[in-house]
Design a protein around this motif. Structure first.
Motif, PDB file in Angstrom:
ATOM      1  N   GLU A 193       0.822  -1.211   0.000  1.00 18.56           N
ATOM      2  CA  GLU A 193       0.000   0.000   0.000  1.00 18.56           C
ATOM      3  C   GLU A 193       0.859   1.265   0.000  1.00 18.56           C
ATOM      4  O   GLU A 193       0.596   2.202  -0.758  1.00 18.56           O
ATOM      5  N   GLN A 194       1.891   1.289   0.829  1.00 17.68           N
ATOM      6  CA  GLN A 194       2.789   2.440   0.845  1.00 17.68           C
ATOM      7  C   GLN A 194       3.567   2.538  -0.456  1.00 17.68           C
ATOM      8  O   GLN A 194       3.768   3.630  -0.992  1.00 17.68           O
ATOM      9  N   ALA A 195       4.020   1.399  -0.970  1.00 19.43           N
ATOM     10  CA  ALA A 195       4.761   1.391  -2.232  1.00 19.43           C
ATOM     11  C   ALA A 195       3.908   1.972  -3.353  1.00 19.43           C
ATOM     12  O   ALA A 195       4.393   2.762  -4.168  1.00 19.43           O
ATOM     13  N   GLU A 196       2.625   1.611  -3.381  1.00 19.34           N
ATOM     14  CA  GLU A 196       1.728   2.150  -4.403  1.00 19.34           C
ATOM     15  C   GLU A 196       1.587   3.663  -4.278  1.00 19.34           C
ATOM     16  O   GLU A 196       1.571   4.380  -5.277  1.00 19.34           O
ATOM     17  N   LEU A 197       1.505   4.158  -3.037  1.00 20.93           N
ATOM     18  CA  LEU A 197       1.390   5.593  -2.811  1.00 20.93           C
ATOM     19  C   LEU A 197       2.634   6.333  -3.307  1.00 20.93           C
ATOM     20  O   LEU A 197       2.529   7.302  -4.061  1.00 20.93           O
ATOM     21  N   TYR A 198       3.819   5.876  -2.905  1.00 16.90           N
ATOM     22  CA  TYR A 198       5.055   6.549  -3.311  1.00 16.90           C
ATOM     23  C   TYR A 198       5.243   6.480  -4.818  1.00 16.90           C
ATOM     24  O   TYR A 198       5.666   7.439  -5.444  1.00 16.90           O
ATOM     25  N   HIS A 199       4.917   5.332  -5.389  1.00 18.85           N
ATOM     26  CA  HIS A 199       5.018   5.151  -6.837  1.00 18.85           C
ATOM     27  C   HIS A 199       4.127   6.175  -7.548  1.00 18.85           C
ATOM     28  O   HIS A 199       4.551   6.842  -8.499  1.00 18.85           O
ATOM     29  N   GLN A 200       2.906   6.308  -7.084  1.00 20.06           N
ATOM     30  CA  GLN A 200       1.949   7.230  -7.690  1.00 20.06           C
ATOM     31  C   GLN A 200       2.412   8.685  -7.531  1.00 20.06           C
ATOM     32  O   GLN A 200       2.338   9.474  -8.482  1.00 20.06           O
ATOM     33  N   GLN A 201       2.894   9.048  -6.353  1.00 20.71           N
ATOM     34  CA  GLN A 201       3.340  10.411  -6.114  1.00 20.71           C
ATOM     35  C   GLN A 201       4.525  10.774  -7.017  1.00 20.71           C
ATOM     36  O   GLN A 201       4.552  11.857  -7.619  1.00 20.71           O
ATOM     37  N   LEU A 202       5.498   9.884  -7.104  1.00 27.15           N
ATOM     38  CA  LEU A 202       6.665  10.150  -7.941  1.00 27.15           C
ATOM     39  C   LEU A 202       6.277  10.206  -9.413  1.00 27.15           C
ATOM     40  O   LEU A 202       6.768  11.044 -10.170  1.00 27.15           O
ATOM     41  N   SER A 203       5.385   9.338  -9.819  1.00 21.45           N
ATOM     42  CA  SER A 203       4.910   9.324 -11.195  1.00 21.45           C
ATOM     43  C   SER A 203       4.194  10.625 -11.544  1.00 21.45           C
ATOM     44  O   SER A 203       4.392  11.189 -12.621  1.00 21.45           O
ATOM     45  N   ARG A 204       3.384  11.118 -10.627  1.00 21.90           N
ATOM     46  CA  ARG A 204       2.656  12.377 -10.851  1.00 21.90           C
ATOM     47  C   ARG A 204       3.605  13.567 -10.992  1.00 21.90           C
ATOM     48  O   ARG A 204       3.262  14.551 -11.634  1.00 21.90           O
ATOM     49  N   GLU A 205       4.780  13.462 -10.397  1.00 24.53           N
ATOM     50  CA  GLU A 205       5.787  14.527 -10.519  1.00 24.53           C
ATOM     51  C   GLU A 205       6.560  14.423 -11.829  1.00 24.53           C
ATOM     52  O   GLU A 205       7.439  15.225 -12.103  1.00 24.53           O
ATOM     53  N   GLY A 206       6.251  13.394 -12.629  1.00 21.88           N
ATOM     54  CA  GLY A 206       6.868  13.250 -13.934  1.00 21.88           C
ATOM     55  C   GLY A 206       8.046  12.298 -13.986  1.00 21.88           C
ATOM     56  O   GLY A 206       8.660  12.137 -15.045  1.00 21.88           O
ATOM     57  N   LEU A 207       8.376  11.650 -12.856  1.00 23.08           N
ATOM     58  CA  LEU A 207       9.475  10.689 -12.883  1.00 23.08           C
ATOM     59  C   LEU A 207       9.046   9.449 -13.658  1.00 23.08           C
ATOM     60  O   LEU A 207       7.869   9.076 -13.657  1.00 23.08           O
ATOM     61  N   THR A 208       9.993   8.831 -14.330  1.00 26.71           N
ATOM     62  CA  THR A 208       9.719   7.610 -15.081  1.00 26.71           C
ATOM     63  C   THR A 208       9.885   6.428 -14.119  1.00 26.71           C
ATOM     64  O   THR A 208      10.940   6.252 -13.525  1.00 26.71           O
ATOM     65  N   MET A 209       8.798   5.685 -13.957  1.00 21.73           N
ATOM     66  CA  MET A 209       8.768   4.634 -12.948  1.00 21.73           C
ATOM     67  C   MET A 209       8.639   3.250 -13.576  1.00 21.73           C
ATOM     68  O   MET A 209       7.933   3.074 -14.559  1.00 21.73           O
ATOM     69  N   ALA A 210       9.329   2.288 -12.986  1.00 19.04           N
ATOM     70  CA  ALA A 210       9.125   0.879 -13.340  1.00 19.04           C
ATOM     71  C   ALA A 210       7.877   0.391 -12.610  1.00 19.04           C
ATOM     72  O   ALA A 210       7.502   0.956 -11.580  1.00 19.04           O
ATOM     73  N   PRO A 211       7.227  -0.640 -13.118  1.00 19.94           N
ATOM     74  CA  PRO A 211       6.104  -1.221 -12.368  1.00 19.94           C
ATOM     75  C   PRO A 211       6.595  -1.721 -11.010  1.00 19.94           C
ATOM     76  O   PRO A 211       7.759  -2.078 -10.860  1.00 19.94           O
ATOM     77  N   LEU A 212       5.714  -1.718 -10.023  1.00 22.86           N
ATOM     78  CA  LEU A 212       6.087  -2.242  -8.708  1.00 22.86           C
ATOM     79  C   LEU A 212       6.508  -3.697  -8.834  1.00 22.86           C
ATOM     80  O   LEU A 212       5.902  -4.455  -9.604  1.00 22.86           O
ATOM     81  N   GLU A 213       7.529  -4.061  -8.086  1.00 21.34           N
ATOM     82  CA  GLU A 213       8.025  -5.444  -8.084  1.00 21.34           C
ATOM     83  C   GLU A 213       8.020  -5.970  -6.659  1.00 21.34           C
ATOM     84  O   GLU A 213       8.328  -5.243  -5.720  1.00 21.34           O
ATOM     85  N   LYS A 214       7.703  -7.254  -6.536  1.00 21.47           N
ATOM     86  CA  LYS A 214       7.865  -7.882  -5.227  1.00 21.47           C
ATOM     87  C   LYS A 214       9.336  -7.956  -4.905  1.00 21.47           C
ATOM     88  O   LYS A 214      10.150  -8.268  -5.770  1.00 21.47           O
ATOM     89  N   ALA A 215       9.660  -7.652  -3.669  1.00 18.25           N
ATOM     90  CA  ALA A 215      11.069  -7.667  -3.245  1.00 18.25           C
ATOM     91  C   ALA A 215      11.528  -9.075  -2.951  1.00 18.25           C
ATOM     92  O   ALA A 215      10.780  -9.950  -2.668  1.00 18.25           O
TER      93      ALA A 215
END
Length: 97
Positions: free
Chosen positions: A75-97
């Motif tokens: 849940e936190q990973a999804e939030l940070y991913h979304q926030q960074l993506s909204r700022e225009g950063l290029t993001m990889a899909p979430l991966e299980k660690a």
């Protein structure tokens, strides 16, 4: 006619506790975000991110093509991913660690 009571098998020995998997938030290199913007976004959205670590990760993104900037619950990973993506950063899909 007499019936015997039904006895349920004990399940205590069959219980297996499993932890939820962690997920990695990965920033990818691109040709349009500046070092300053990437570092600022990491410091703004990733908890506990220091300036030194943000710049180290930004350099890793640039030179290695990607950097894992956070690992933790989905849940936190999804939030940070979304926030960074909204700022225009290029993001990889979430991966299980």
């Amino acid at each position: 006619m007499t019936s015997s009571p039904t006895v349920a098998p004990t399940r205590a020995s069959q219980t297996v506790n499993q932890l939820y998997p962690n997920y990695k938030v990965i920033v990818l290199n691109d040709d349009f975000n500046t070092f300053q913007h990437v570092a600022n976004c990491l410091m703004k959205y990733i908890p506990g991110m220091t300036s030194d670590l943000a710049w180290e990760l930004t350099n890793q993104v640039h030179y290695d093509g990607q950097a894992t900037v956070w690992v933790g619950p989905q849940e936190q990973a999804e939030l940070y991913h979304q926030q960074l993506s909204r700022e225009g950063l290029t993001m990889a899909p979430l991966e299980k660690a």
